[in-house]
Design a protein around this motif. Structure first.
Motif, PDB file in Angstrom:
ATOM      1  N   ASP A 280     -29.929  23.208  17.516  1.00 45.88           N
ATOM      2  CA  ASP A 280     -28.531  22.827  17.737  1.00 45.88           C
ATOM      3  C   ASP A 280     -27.778  22.985  18.992  1.00 45.88           C
ATOM      4  O   ASP A 280     -26.630  22.913  19.155  1.00 45.88           O
ATOM      5  CB  ASP A 280     -27.456  23.525  16.627  1.00 45.88           C
ATOM      6  N   GLN A 281     -28.665  22.953  20.103  1.00 50.03           N
ATOM      7  CA  GLN A 281     -28.231  23.276  21.433  1.00 50.03           C
ATOM      8  C   GLN A 281     -29.135  23.049  22.420  1.00 50.03           C
ATOM      9  O   GLN A 281     -30.347  23.454  22.247  1.00 50.03           O
ATOM     10  CB  GLN A 281     -27.503  24.840  21.727  1.00 50.03           C
ATOM     11  N   PRO A 282     -28.928  22.407  23.536  1.00 53.72           N
ATOM     12  CA  PRO A 282     -29.792  22.145  24.669  1.00 53.72           C
ATOM     13  C   PRO A 282     -30.447  23.660  25.131  1.00 53.72           C
ATOM     14  O   PRO A 282     -29.660  24.329  25.310  1.00 53.72           O
ATOM     15  CB  PRO A 282     -28.893  21.565  25.762  1.00 53.72           C
TER      16      PRO A 282
ATOM     17  N   ASP B 293     -32.700  19.236  22.899  1.00 47.22           N
ATOM     18  CA  ASP B 293     -32.364  19.669  21.740  1.00 47.22           C
ATOM     19  C   ASP B 293     -32.848  20.801  21.027  1.00 47.22           C
ATOM     20  O   ASP B 293     -34.108  20.298  20.749  1.00 47.22           O
ATOM     21  CB  ASP B 293     -31.570  18.703  20.965  1.00 47.22           C
TER      22      ASP B 293
ATOM     23  N   GLN C 160     -38.962  16.355  24.354  1.00 47.54           N
ATOM     24  CA  GLN C 160     -37.897  16.398  23.389  1.00 47.54           C
ATOM     25  C   GLN C 160     -38.889  16.404  22.064  1.00 47.54           C
ATOM     26  O   GLN C 160     -38.344  17.249  21.137  1.00 47.54           O
ATOM     27  CB  GLN C 160     -37.130  15.272  23.353  1.00 47.54           C
TER      28      GLN C 160
ATOM     29  N   SER D 212     -38.579  19.395  19.170  1.00 48.97           N
ATOM     30  CA  SER D 212     -38.344  19.212  17.880  1.00 48.97           C
ATOM     31  C   SER D 212     -39.532  19.799  16.904  1.00 48.97           C
ATOM     32  O   SER D 212     -39.153  20.567  15.937  1.00 48.97           O
ATOM     33  CB  SER D 212     -38.193  17.626  17.747  1.00 48.97           C
TER      34      SER D 212
END
Length: 352
Positions: A245-247, A242, A308, A312
């Motif tokens: 707001d999108q993979p 992520d 991930q 982030s």
């Protein structure tokens, strides 16, 4: 979709040499004046880069459109031009340590003095060429692992113009057992391996597959355990995380290497905070994880959660300084997801 590494270099050697000469002989403002029409040309005629900038900016500000979007995007390109100027300054040794703010320089130096080498995760956000000043002046063993010679022409030009050697770089298309052993030795000696963790590696070509098949045959003849010939033509190992707001696809390689080497893992960023003739850069260097505690059975889970967390962390930095995001291609659609086991395929086989 054209892979980012397949995009051709823009600009002739003569043009680049002229720009470097202007920056080094005449200074920052003449360089900006000369660079402006070049950026205008590039912005108007390079549709792939412009559309990528539009897409990125609209993800951050969906209400952007029309003239405001074009103006914001051109400012994005101008920031890239400033980064080129800073690159020339960094290679020329013209950026003093007093221009570096934040605790990053001291934290990196302290980790080096403690002998706590490891993997440093970076991204194409900000200007990491400035970091060379830290490594060079504090005699820190920094080595960059790169997947392409895309900017080789420009790097050779800078070396010729400045008379200074470039930072240590190892160009690889994949991590072989020999490469992993060399990097492991460097880390064990307290050195650092810098890896960009925001671009997927170059897909194998037919020639690469043939070369790997020949390597397999040679290894078999020597009695070693061969890798699967089919793996040579496999897609690069990628995991969608992520991101804004999108993979988006991120490479597994840096995290696989960190898990394999069982070492400290850090993040490093360098953001231009002040413009003008005397810019200032904020450098942040921080521990990210320690893969020494990761068991072999838990590698895959650790790699996924670490990737991930890194995505982030990068997203937060990008949102704070969006115009210093220098991935001018369709970042969210670089590659399909890869479901291969990170402990399999062509990663070096060893118990850890």
């Amino acid at each position: 979709m054209t892979h980012w590494a397949r995009l051709s270099e823009t600009g002739s050697t003569t043009g680049m040499r002229l720009m470097v000469t202007i920056r080094r002989r005449l200074g920052a403002w003449p360089f900006r004046i000369a660079l402006f029409p070049v950026l205008v040309w590039y912005f108007l005629l390079r549709g792939v880069a412009r559309r990528a900038s539009f897409d990125f900016l609209k993800r951050l500000e969906p209400e952007l459109g029309g003239v405001r979007l074009w103006a914001r995007s051109f400012a994005h390109f101008m920031q890239f031009g400033e980064a080129i100027m800073d690159k020339v300054s960094a290679w020329s040794g013209e950026i003093p340590l007093t221009s570096l703010t934040g605790t990053g320089p001291e934290d990196l130096r302290d980790a080096a003095l403690r002998g706590e080498g490891g993997i440093i995760l970076v991204a194409h956000h900000g200007n990491l060429d400035v970091i060379n000043a830290i490594g060079e002046r504090h005699d820190i063993d920094l080595c960059a692992l790169v997947h392409t010679r895309h900017a080789e022409k420009f790097n050779q030009l800078l070396e010729q113009a400045t008379g200074r050697k470039p930072p240590q770089m190892i160009e690889v298309s994949e991590i072989t057992p020999a490469t992993a052993m060399a990097l492991g030795d460097r880390v064990n000696r307290g050195g650092f391996v810098v890896i960009a963790a925001d671009r997927v590696p170059i897909p194998p070509t037919v020639d690469d597959a043939k070369a790997d098949t020949n390597s397999v045959e040679a290894n078999t003849a020597e009695g070693s355990r061969p890798a699967s010939p089919a793996s040579a033509a496999a897609s690069p190992r990628v995991l969608h995380c992520d991101f804004i707001d999108q993979p988006a696809p991120f490479p597994q390689g840096p995290f696989m290497l960190a898990a394999l080497l069982r070492c400290h893992v850090y993040t490093l960023s360098c953001i231009r905070e002040q413009g003008g003739a005397h810019p200032r850069f904020r450098v942040d260097f921080a521990p990210f994880d320690d893969s020494r505690a990761v068991k072999r059975s838990g590698r895959e889970a650790w790699i996924q959660q670490a990737m991930q967390r890194h995505a982030s962390h990068l997203e937060a930095r990008v949102k704070r300084h969006p115009l210093q995001w220098f991935n001018f291609f369709d970042f969210w659609h670089q590659a399909p997801d890869s479901t291969s086991n990170p402990d399999s395929a062509s990663a070096p086989k060893q118990d850890a």
